[in-house]
Design a protein around this motif. Structure first.
Motif, PDB file in Angstrom:
ATOM      1  N   THR A 101     -18.606 -12.677 -12.150  1.00 13.01           N
ATOM      2  CA  THR A 101     -18.020 -11.594 -12.936  1.00 13.01           C
ATOM      3  C   THR A 101     -17.200 -10.714 -12.003  1.00 13.01           C
ATOM      4  O   THR A 101     -17.346 -10.778 -10.785  1.00 13.01           O
ATOM      5  N   ALA A 102     -16.368  -9.887 -12.580  1.00 15.80           N
ATOM      6  CA  ALA A 102     -15.472  -9.034 -11.792  1.00 15.80           C
ATOM      7  C   ALA A 102     -16.245  -8.042 -10.933  1.00 15.80           C
ATOM      8  O   ALA A 102     -17.291  -7.544 -11.323  1.00 15.80           O
ATOM      9  N   LYS A 103     -15.691  -7.784  -9.755  1.00 17.35           N
ATOM     10  CA  LYS A 103     -16.181  -6.747  -8.845  1.00 17.35           C
ATOM     11  C   LYS A 103     -15.127  -5.656  -8.824  1.00 17.35           C
ATOM     12  O   LYS A 103     -13.932  -5.938  -8.833  1.00 17.35           O
ATOM     13  N   TYR A 104     -15.578  -4.416  -8.761  1.00 17.20           N
ATOM     14  CA  TYR A 104     -14.659  -3.288  -8.720  1.00 17.20           C
ATOM     15  C   TYR A 104     -14.594  -2.707  -7.320  1.00 17.20           C
ATOM     16  O   TYR A 104     -15.630  -2.526  -6.677  1.00 17.20           O
ATOM     17  N   ILE A 105     -13.378  -2.418  -6.878  1.00 14.23           N
ATOM     18  CA  ILE A 105     -13.174  -1.595  -5.690  1.00 14.23           C
ATOM     19  C   ILE A 105     -12.858  -0.221  -6.249  1.00 14.23           C
ATOM     20  O   ILE A 105     -11.802  -0.008  -6.853  1.00 14.23           O
ATOM     21  N   THR A 106     -13.807   0.694  -6.113  1.00 11.82           N
ATOM     22  CA  THR A 106     -13.678   2.020  -6.698  1.00 11.82           C
ATOM     23  C   THR A 106     -13.089   2.960  -5.660  1.00 11.82           C
ATOM     24  O   THR A 106     -13.673   3.173  -4.601  1.00 11.82           O
ATOM     25  N   LEU A 107     -11.925   3.517  -5.971  1.00 12.31           N
ATOM     26  CA  LEU A 107     -11.165   4.345  -5.036  1.00 12.31           C
ATOM     27  C   LEU A 107     -11.351   5.822  -5.347  1.00 12.31           C
ATOM     28  O   LEU A 107     -11.219   6.242  -6.494  1.00 12.31           O
ATOM     29  N   SER A 108     -11.622   6.611  -4.297  1.00 15.54           N
ATOM     30  CA  SER A 108     -11.726   8.056  -4.482  1.00 15.54           C
ATOM     31  C   SER A 108     -10.421   8.759  -4.114  1.00 15.54           C
ATOM     32  O   SER A 108     -10.266   9.940  -4.382  1.00 15.54           O
ATOM     33  N   SER A 109      -9.500   8.015  -3.497  1.00 17.45           N
ATOM     34  CA  SER A 109      -8.176   8.558  -3.175  1.00 17.45           C
ATOM     35  C   SER A 109      -7.189   7.393  -3.138  1.00 17.45           C
ATOM     36  O   SER A 109      -7.582   6.226  -3.123  1.00 17.45           O
ATOM     37  N   ALA A 110      -5.910   7.742  -3.112  1.00 12.03           N
ATOM     38  CA  ALA A 110      -4.865   6.716  -3.121  1.00 12.03           C
ATOM     39  C   ALA A 110      -4.960   5.833  -1.886  1.00 12.03           C
ATOM     40  O   ALA A 110      -5.273   6.299  -0.782  1.00 12.03           O
ATOM     41  N   LEU A 111      -4.697   4.551  -2.075  1.00 10.60           N
ATOM     42  CA  LEU A 111      -4.606   3.631  -0.945  1.00 10.60           C
ATOM     43  C   LEU A 111      -3.320   3.913  -0.180  1.00 10.60           C
ATOM     44  O   LEU A 111      -2.341   4.391  -0.757  1.00 10.60           O
ATOM     45  N   PRO A 112      -3.290   3.577   1.126  1.00  8.98           N
ATOM     46  CA  PRO A 112      -2.027   3.720   1.845  1.00  8.98           C
ATOM     47  C   PRO A 112      -0.988   2.763   1.278  1.00  8.98           C
ATOM     48  O   PRO A 112      -1.326   1.678   0.799  1.00  8.98           O
ATOM     49  N   ALA A 113       0.270   3.161   1.308  1.00  8.66           N
ATOM     50  CA  ALA A 113       1.346   2.267   0.877  1.00  8.66           C
ATOM     51  C   ALA A 113       1.424   1.086   1.836  1.00  8.66           C
ATOM     52  O   ALA A 113       1.160   1.228   3.035  1.00  8.66           O
ATOM     53  N   ILE A 114       1.767  -0.062   1.330  1.00 11.30           N
ATOM     54  CA  ILE A 114       1.962  -1.260   2.149  1.00 11.30           C
ATOM     55  C   ILE A 114       3.383  -1.180   2.683  1.00 11.30           C
ATOM     56  O   ILE A 114       4.337  -1.097   1.909  1.00 11.30           O
ATOM     57  N   THR A 115       3.530  -1.194   4.003  1.00 12.02           N
ATOM     58  CA  THR A 115       4.832  -0.892   4.608  1.00 12.02           C
ATOM     59  C   THR A 115       5.593  -2.100   5.135  1.00 12.02           C
ATOM     60  O   THR A 115       6.757  -1.976   5.502  1.00 12.02           O
ATOM     61  N   GLY A 116       4.961  -3.244   5.220  1.00 13.69           N
ATOM     62  CA  GLY A 116       5.641  -4.442   5.710  1.00 13.69           C
ATOM     63  C   GLY A 116       5.311  -5.630   4.839  1.00 13.69           C
ATOM     64  O   GLY A 116       4.450  -5.549   3.950  1.00 13.69           O
ATOM     65  N   PRO A 117       5.983  -6.769   5.070  1.00 12.27           N
ATOM     66  CA  PRO A 117       5.716  -7.953   4.249  1.00 12.27           C
ATOM     67  C   PRO A 117       4.251  -8.380   4.373  1.00 12.27           C
ATOM     68  O   PRO A 117       3.760  -8.609   5.465  1.00 12.27           O
TER      69      PRO A 117
END
Length: 127
Positions: free
Chosen positions: A65-81
């Motif tokens: 079944t699905a697992k959740y990654i529960t975020l308390s703040s925004a993730l960093p932007a992905i800056t490279g490929p």
């Protein structure tokens, strides 16, 4: 330090065609918001590494079944490929098993953000 092949190391009659650098691979082994093995830490590591990077999800155990990654703040932007691949999770059979959600249940920030330097990035297997 990696060994770089130059023309002085190559026997006569052999031509160097190209230099290759393997992508850095970062593993997500936890559904926690921060710390070792988390998606947040993998993104920070990928952003710090040059060139193409791969983030693979490999949370211990085969998920049914699905697992959740529960975020308390925004993730960093992905800056490279970067290739973000949740199809590497044990139990993946065509349906996403990894979902991002807000700790408050209300979407106060975006989930994954790809900066302008992250062209040619790929997202696979996330819900």
């Amino acid at each position: 330090m990696p060994f770089l092949l130059t023309s002085r190391h190559v026997p006569a009659g052999i031509e160097i065609l190209e230099q290759r650098i393997a992508p850095a691979v970062f593993l997500v082994t936890s559904v926690a918001d921060a710390g070792e093995g988390t998606l947040r830490q993998a993104i920070l590591g990928a952003n710090a590494a040059p060139g193409l990077d791969v983030i693979q999800v490999k949370i211990p155990g085969e998920l049914t079944t699905a697992k959740y990654i529960t975020l308390s703040s925004a993730l960093p932007a992905i800056t490279g490929p970067t290739i973000l691949d949740a199809t590497t999770q044990a139990g993946y059979a065509g349906q996403p098993l990894i979902q991002l959600r807000s700790a408050t249940g209300v979407s106060l920030f975006p989930g994954l953000v790809f900066d302008t330097g992250a062209t040619r990035s790929i997202l696979k297997g996330f819900a």
